[in-house]
Motif scaffolding. Structure first.
Motif, PDB file in Angstrom:
ATOM      1  N   TYR A 110       0.836  -1.210   0.000  1.00 36.47           N
ATOM      2  CA  TYR A 110       0.000   0.000   0.000  1.00 36.47           C
ATOM      3  C   TYR A 110       0.869   1.258   0.000  1.00 36.47           C
ATOM      4  N   LEU A 125     -11.674   4.720  -1.482  1.00 33.34           N
ATOM      5  CA  LEU A 125     -11.279   3.331  -1.224  1.00 33.34           C
ATOM      6  C   LEU A 125     -12.514   2.477  -0.980  1.00 33.34           C
ATOM      7  N   ALA A 127     -14.591  -1.573  -1.509  1.00 34.53           N
ATOM      8  CA  ALA A 127     -14.464  -3.019  -1.672  1.00 34.53           C
ATOM      9  C   ALA A 127     -15.293  -3.530  -2.841  1.00 34.53           C
ATOM     10  N   ALA A 134      -9.998  -2.905  -2.889  1.00 35.95           N
ATOM     11  CA  ALA A 134      -9.752  -3.834  -1.778  1.00 35.95           C
ATOM     12  C   ALA A 134      -9.253  -5.182  -2.269  1.00 35.95           C
ATOM     13  N   PHE A 137      -5.666  -6.581  -2.202  1.00 32.06           N
ATOM     14  CA  PHE A 137      -5.065  -7.127  -0.992  1.00 32.06           C
ATOM     15  C   PHE A 137      -5.673  -8.453  -0.531  1.00 32.06           C
ATOM     16  N   ARG A 213      -6.774  -8.435   4.652  1.00 27.95           N
ATOM     17  CA  ARG A 213      -8.143  -7.951   4.844  1.00 27.95           C
ATOM     18  C   ARG A 213      -8.222  -7.096   6.113  1.00 27.95           C
ATOM     19  N   THR A 216      -6.702  -3.707   5.268  1.00 28.59           N
ATOM     20  CA  THR A 216      -7.588  -2.799   4.529  1.00 28.59           C
ATOM     21  C   THR A 216      -8.692  -2.262   5.436  1.00 28.59           C
ATOM     22  N   TRP A 221     -10.521   1.317   4.033  1.00 28.51           N
ATOM     23  CA  TRP A 221     -11.617   0.646   3.343  1.00 28.51           C
ATOM     24  C   TRP A 221     -12.792   0.357   4.276  1.00 28.51           C
ATOM     25  N   VAL A 225     -15.011  -4.488   3.839  1.00 25.82           N
ATOM     26  CA  VAL A 225     -14.173  -5.606   3.385  1.00 25.82           C
ATOM     27  C   VAL A 225     -14.660  -6.926   3.986  1.00 25.82           C
TER      28      VAL A 225
END
Length: 292
Positions: A110, A125, A127, A134, A137, A213, A216, A221, A225
């Protein structure tokens, strides 16, 4: 006292090596995804991601293979515990080391791609949606995939991974030649990616998916996520654990348990040079080595 100190040092050595080899694998894997997504096809395609993870696994094996075994995958560690190749007390260490390595790798990627990601998505940002980032990642299911279909997908992909890993390390069958293990494990991951990857991104690895996850979720995010894909997040955590045990067990049931004694193997393979046969049988793998 000396034995206790050595044991503590061994735990530290294993934990650090497993964290670092997982970090290396994930930096190259996630970096390849970031390059493809933010480059919008100008700097690679789906095969680039397969190669990134495959080669990342191979390099990770070199980083930690002789220290921790370079599992880099909680499904592998869990299966090794189930079949007596790793002590259960070591499982939390492997899980946390892999989770930390994956989390740190997500943060590193990132940071490297920060400007590219924000330029691609306009600083939003998300998902889901056309400009979702998202998935750089962690894995998310294809729009057509149900949770049940995704669960089967992850069980099957991880089962194939462990089945083949068991074969590569089986000294009574046709194991990987000494020195080629990491390359073959990397090629195995590449093969799974190009044959079983389109449904949900072939996580086949709980810690590979959960660590990024979590990153993020705290990096901008948010909790989407965990909500995206009808709450998909738990599938790549639980399904690979089941698939790994099934795949390794299938190999043991159909192949490993039926090996003849070593002396009989020599008789059954008279064309095999004696020196070659001996070297393959006597070469010792640590019981947790060279596993993705």
């Amino acid at each position: 006292m000396e034995g206790s100190l050595w044991e503590k040092n061994e735990i530290v050595r294993v934990g650090l090596a497993e964290t670092l080899c997982t970090y290396v694998m994930m930096v190259f894997g996630l970096g390849s995804v970031a390059q493809v997504v933010t480059g919008q096809g100008a700097f690679g395609h789906y095969i680039s991601i397969n190669l990134g993870f495959g080669l990342g696994v191979a390099l990770g094996c070199h980083v930690g293979g002789k220290v921790s075994g370079a599992h880099m995958n909680a499904a592998v560690s869990f299966a090794m515990c189930v079949y007596g190749r790793l002590a259960w007390k070591m499982l939390p260490l492997y899980f946390l080391s892999q989770l930390l390595g994956s989390f740190l790798a997500a943060g590193s990627v990132y940071a490297v791609y920060y400007e590219a990601i924000h330029d691609y998505c306009g600083g939003n940002l998300t998902a889901t949606g056309a400009k979702a980032t998202a998935a750089i990642f962690a894995t998310y299911p294809a729009p057509y995939l149900s949770l049940f279909g995704g669960f089967i997908d992850q069980v099957f992909g991880t089962a194939m991974l462990l089945l083949c890993l068991m074969a590569l390390s089986d000294q009574k069958n046709k194991p990987a030649e000494a020195g080629s293990e990491s390359t073959l494990v990397g090629l195995l991951v590449l093969l799974i990616g190009i044959s079983l990857g389109s449904n949900s991104g072939y996580a086949i690895n709980p810690t590979r998916d959960l660590g990024p996850r979590l990153f993020t979720a705290v990096a901008g995010w948010g909790l989407d996520v965990f909500r995206a894909g009808n709450g998909w997040w738990w599938v790549p955590v639980i399904a690979p654990m089941i698939g790994g045990v099934l795949g390794a067990g299938l190999y043991k049931l159909l192949v490993e348990l039926h090996h003849p004694p070593l002396t009989r193997q020599f008789k059954l393979n008279p064309s095999c040079p004696l020196l070659s046969c001996k070297s393959k049988i006597s070469f010792h793998f640590p019981p947790i080595s060279f596993k993705y």
